[in-house]
Each structure stands twice: as structure tokens, then as C-alpha cells.
Design a protein around this motif. Structure first.
Motif, short mmCIF file in Angstrom:
data_model
loop_
_atom_site.label_atom_id
_atom_site.label_comp_id
_atom_site.label_asym_id
_atom_site.label_seq_id
_atom_site.Cartn_x
_atom_site.Cartn_y
_atom_site.Cartn_z
N PHE A 5 66.10 -6.86 36.77
CA PHE A 5 66.58 -5.43 37.54
C PHE A 5 67.14 -4.51 36.39
CE2 PHE A 5 70.29 -3.21 39.19
CZ PHE A 5 69.69 -2.61 40.17
N TYR A 6 67.94 -5.11 35.30
CA TYR A 6 68.61 -4.18 34.44
C TYR A 6 67.51 -3.35 33.61
CZ TYR A 6 72.28 -7.00 36.02
OH TYR A 6 73.06 -7.61 36.99
N CYS A 7 66.59 -4.07 33.21
CA CYS A 7 65.34 -3.30 32.30
C CYS A 7 64.62 -2.30 33.42
CB CYS A 7 64.42 -4.13 31.67
SG CYS A 7 65.27 -4.85 30.13
N SER A 8 64.02 -2.97 34.35
CA SER A 8 63.43 -2.13 35.35
C SER A 8 63.91 -1.18 35.98
CB SER A 8 62.34 -3.16 36.26
OG SER A 8 63.37 -3.79 37.29
N GLY A 13 66.29 4.14 34.58
CA GLY A 13 67.02 5.41 35.26
C GLY A 13 66.38 5.32 36.74
N LYS A 14 65.46 4.39 36.99
CA LYS A 14 65.00 4.54 38.73
C LYS A 14 66.33 4.18 39.43
CE LYS A 14 61.17 2.08 39.42
NZ LYS A 14 60.08 1.10 39.33
N THR A 15 67.09 3.61 38.97
CA THR A 15 68.19 3.19 40.14
C THR A 15 69.50 3.82 39.30
OG1 THR A 15 67.70 1.22 40.93
CG2 THR A 15 69.97 1.77 40.96
N PRO A 16 70.11 4.95 39.86
CA PRO A 16 71.14 5.50 39.28
C PRO A 16 72.42 4.73 39.43
CG PRO A 16 70.47 6.71 41.12
CD PRO A 16 69.55 5.71 41.19
N VAL A 17 73.13 4.72 38.49
CA VAL A 17 74.49 3.99 38.21
C VAL A 17 75.69 5.03 37.93
CG1 VAL A 17 73.38 1.86 37.97
CG2 VAL A 17 74.10 3.00 36.02
N GLU A 18 76.85 4.58 38.32
CA GLU A 18 78.06 5.21 37.82
C GLU A 18 78.48 4.40 36.68
OE1 GLU A 18 82.48 6.26 39.36
OE2 GLU A 18 81.18 5.43 40.79
#
Length: 108
Positions: A5-8, A13-18
Motif C-alpha cells: 500500500f505504501y509504494c502503490s 500520491g494516489k492516496t492523499p495523506v496528512e
């Protein structure tokens, strides 16, 4: 198929994070599906599958990663009075990318 999940998702940037803290080689961010009142994930930006697969060539990266984990844990302890620092291995590790969870509170 190996799940990362972390790389993909996160690093792509596919999953935005705070973001909580970021260096050139390490990212700390609030978990996208927190299981605790405070739930921060710390990852290397380089793919390393697990804590037990780190090679000697990544000793400097490991030190930087642990320094970030320490900084985040210190912040949480300062704000909340306690925290846990968790990494999972083997079958307990859902995403095959080295990561630590810095958490506070009871599991939600």
C-alpha cells in the motif's frame, strides 16, 4: 501478489495523506484508517519489505527512520503522556513495506 500500500498508494500520491513529518528519505503521516485515537505511520520512501530484511547498505536509512519514529513518539508522549511504537512481521504484516505505527489510546 505482494501487497504494498505504501509504494502503490501513499508514496505515489494516489492516496492523499496528512503529513506529520517528512525528510528526504522518510515520511510520517496520520493513518488513513486509524485504529487508535492517535495513529501515525512512519515509512521509508525506499521500498524495504520488512524490518528483518533490511540490508547493511541501509543502515543510515534505518537510523534516520528510527530518529523520525523517536521524534514522533516524543511528541505523542509530550501531548498525551504515553504511546506505543509497533512494527509487524511475517503474517502480522499486512503491507510488505517496512513501517512503524506510533499510537496512543485504546484500539477503536
Amino acid at each position: 501478489m505482494i501487497s504494498d500500500f505504501y509504494c502503490s498508494e501513499v508514496l505515489s500520491g494516489k492516496t492523499p495523506v496528512e503529513k506529520v513529518l517528512e525528510t528526504e528519505r522518510v515520511l510520517a503521516y496520520y493513518h488513513t484508517r486509524p485504529a487508535y485515537e492517535v495513529h501515525i505511520v512512519v515509512i521509508p520512501k525506499k521500498h524495504i519489505s520488512s524490518f528483518i530484511t533490511i540490508g547493511e547498505e541501509d543502515n543510515e536509512l534505518l537510523l534516520e527512520l528510527l530518529t523520525v519514529v523517536k521524534q514522533i513518539a516524543s511528541r505523542v508522549v509530550g501531548q498525551k503522556g504515553a504511546c506505543r511504537v509497533i512494527t509487524n512481521l511475517g503474517e502480522y504484516q499486512d503491507s510488505k513495506h517496512l513501517h512503524w505505527h506510533v499510537v496512543y489510546g485504546m484500539r477503536i
